[in-house]
Design an enzyme around this catalytic site. Structure first.
Site, PDB file in Angstrom:
ATOM      1  N   CYS A 262       0.819  -1.346  -0.048  1.00  0.00           N
ATOM      2  CA  CYS A 262       0.013  -0.012   0.031  1.00  0.00           C
ATOM      3  C   CYS A 262       0.775   1.335   0.049  1.00  0.00           C
ATOM      4  O   CYS A 262       0.842   2.104  -0.939  1.00  0.00           O
ATOM      5  CB  CYS A 262      -0.912   0.012   1.333  1.00  0.00           C
ATOM      6  SG  CYS A 262      -2.029  -1.324   0.999  1.00  0.00           S
ATOM      7  N   ARG A 330       5.575  -8.040  -0.581  1.00  0.00           N
ATOM      8  CA  ARG A 330       5.287  -6.999  -1.459  1.00  0.00           C
ATOM      9  C   ARG A 330       6.235  -5.723  -1.136  1.00  0.00           C
ATOM     10  O   ARG A 330       5.959  -5.322   0.075  1.00  0.00           O
ATOM     11  CB  ARG A 330       4.132  -6.603  -1.956  1.00  0.00           C
ATOM     12  CG  ARG A 330       3.372  -7.614  -2.830  1.00  0.00           C
ATOM     13  CD  ARG A 330       1.833  -7.520  -3.220  1.00  0.00           C
ATOM     14  NE  ARG A 330       1.059  -7.677  -2.194  1.00  0.00           N
ATOM     15  CZ  ARG A 330      -0.317  -7.556  -2.177  1.00  0.00           C
ATOM     16  NH1 ARG A 330      -0.822  -7.435  -3.389  1.00  0.00           N
ATOM     17  NH2 ARG A 330      -1.243  -7.769  -1.124  1.00  0.00           N
TER      18      ARG A 330
END
Ligand SMILES: NC(=O)c1ccc[n+]([C@@H]2O[C@H](COP(=O)([O-])OP(=O)(O)OC[C@H]3O[C@@H](n4cnc5c(N)ncnc54)[C@H](O)[C@@H]3O)[C@@H](O)[C@H]2O)c1
Length: 437
Positions: A262, A330
């Site tokens: 994010c 990620r």
């Protein structure tokens, strides 16, 4: 209510499972056939504390279903949640192709009134794009689009979904807002605020929140780096700052930079949205640049310690996920650190409680993985702590000393006590709390 969730990743699956647990009939759609097959068989595809239990319960109680067919999910649902990826495009802007492709498919299937609820993080104006994409295909069938950004944190996703700090609803349609109020009534009845605003404001609220948090982390990282130069101790500084109610203690922990799915992409996307409108988000550009350096800071410290070369050095890594309590890797700093260490000639042995499979898919056999945290230390010339998993904060030092070759620890999460490390004879460096000066 009958609900369809399109996209069953961290946001979609948690949303689907938690809404089913509230008594709704939920059908989750994903393009990933293997994932859907596994979920139909009761196998959960991600690690998130507390999720597996309610996932299984709700499948058993026949409130939670899975399919690869959008049409099947669509037929019986009043509310269609989009929890689709919005990754960074080449220029940093949010890639909306998944969202807009699904919007087109929804348009084709639309016959009676439905509300399409966007939970993905999307740039200001996306609700209008979604509405246009649906309208182009829907031949006048009625629908509304609502922006309902998600604020859950990976690692606490179930807890955050069940007890959100606030629920944001962006919509100009009274009918859609009424439906959303009804859906979230069990939450608002417990005093959780539900804010209704313009779609555009809802979309920006999510980016503004993430950009602020990324900035707060980056700020304390810079203060920690300055502590390293001045001899001030970041733990004292952050506590001293945090008692100011305007600042607060949360998100003031220095480390090896923010990662995850994010903050990095949302900061980039906001910078890019600014550029499109001729606005220069200077603060966010700096946040990005500082964070990039911070992600490899620990590798730089290690290289300095070993005088520029890690040839024939065995380095142990504890923690690979971008933060604790998740298997998500990620944009994890561990990946940047691994590349830098390999390039400098190091041999790496790594342990993570849940993220190793994901790292294996990404990095393969270029590093060695161990099933036990102490095994990773066997013959190591240094230990790097990269994730704040709780088991790393109170390790068995006797077992460390039995295994490690050189008593050197670089602690990227400030988990260990510098004084204890010194007393045990370790060379120890954290972030902003160096004592071996
Ligand atoms: N992960 C978080 O902590 C978090 C928190 C808040 C908001 N968000 C936002 O929510 C959105 C989703 O994030 P995520 O982390 O859950 O993503 P994710 O990558 O974990 O999951 C996305 C899922 O969507 C599926 N998918 C892709 N295209 C599809 C299609 N056409 N039809 C059906 N399924 C499709 C993928 O197979 C995958 O399972 C993003 O916009 C993200 O920024 C994420």
């Amino acid at each position: 209510m009958n609900i369809a969730i399109i996209g069953t990743g961290y946001v979609g699956l948690v949303t689907g499972v938690c809404l089913a647990d509230r008594g709704n009939h939920v059908i989750c759609v994903d393009v990933d056939e293997q994932k859907v097959f596994a979920m139909k068989g009761g196998k959960i595809p991600i690690y998130e504390p507390g999720l597996e239990e309610i996932f299984k319960e709700n499948i058993q109680d026949k409130r939670l279903f899975f399919t690869t067919s959008l049409e099947e999910a669509f037929k019986e649902s009043h509310l269609i949640f989009l929890a689709l990826p919005t990754p960074s495009g080449q220029d940093g802007s949010a890639d909306l192709s998944h969202v807009l492709d699904v919007a087109q498919a929804i348009g084709k299937s639309l016959k009676e009134y439905k509300v399409i609820v966007n939970k993905s993080t999307v740039p200001v104006g996306t609700s209008e794009k979604v509405r246009d994409s649906i309208s182009q295909q829907s031949r006048g069938a009625p629908f509304d689009v609502v922006s309902n950004p998600e604020f859950l944190r990976e690692g606490f996703a179930v807890e955050d979904f069940q007890k959100p700090s606030r629920i944001i609803i962006g919509s100009g349609s009274e009918c859609a807002v009424e439906l959303m109020r009804k859906l979230y009534k069990p939450y608002t009845d417990r005093g959780i605020p539900l804010l209704v605003m313009k779609e555009r404001s809802a979309e920006l609220t999510k980016y503004a929140a993430n950009a602020f948090l990324a900035t707060k982390i980056t700020f304390i990282n810079e203060m920690a780096n300055f502590c390293d130069l001045t001899g001030a101790d970041i733990d004292s500084v952050r506590l001293g700052m945090g008692y100011d109610g305007r600042i607060g203690h949360r998100f003031l922990f220095p480390g090896i930079g923010y990662g995850g799915s994010c903050f990095p992409k949302d900061v980039k996307a906001l910078i890019s949205s600014g550029k499109e409108l001729g606005y220069d988000f200077q603060i966010l550009q700096t946040v990005e640049a500082v964070n990039k350096k911070q992600k490899v800071l620990l590798a730089d410290k290690l290289l300095k310690y070993f005088k520029g070369s890690l040839k024939d050095k065995k380095i142990a890594l504890w923690g690979l996920s971008f933060k604790a309590n998740t298997d998500d890797i990620r944009e994890a700093s561990s990946l940047d650190i691994i590349e830098k260490l390999l390039l400098s000639g190091a041999k790496i042995s790594a342990f993570d409680p849940v993220a190793m499979n994901n790292v294996k898919k990404h990095i393969g056999k270029r590093i060695h993985y161990t099933e036990d945290m102490y095994e990773a230390l066997s013959g190591a010339h240094a230990l790097l702590i990269l994730t704040e998993w709780s088991e790393f904060s109170q390790p068995d030092f006797k077992r460390i000393l039995d295994k490690i070759d050189q008593k050197v620890i670089f602690d990227g999460r400030n988990l260990l006590d510098p004084k204890e490390m010194k007393d045990l004879g370790f060379y120890y460096e954290g972030i902003g709390r160096k004592i071996n000066r």
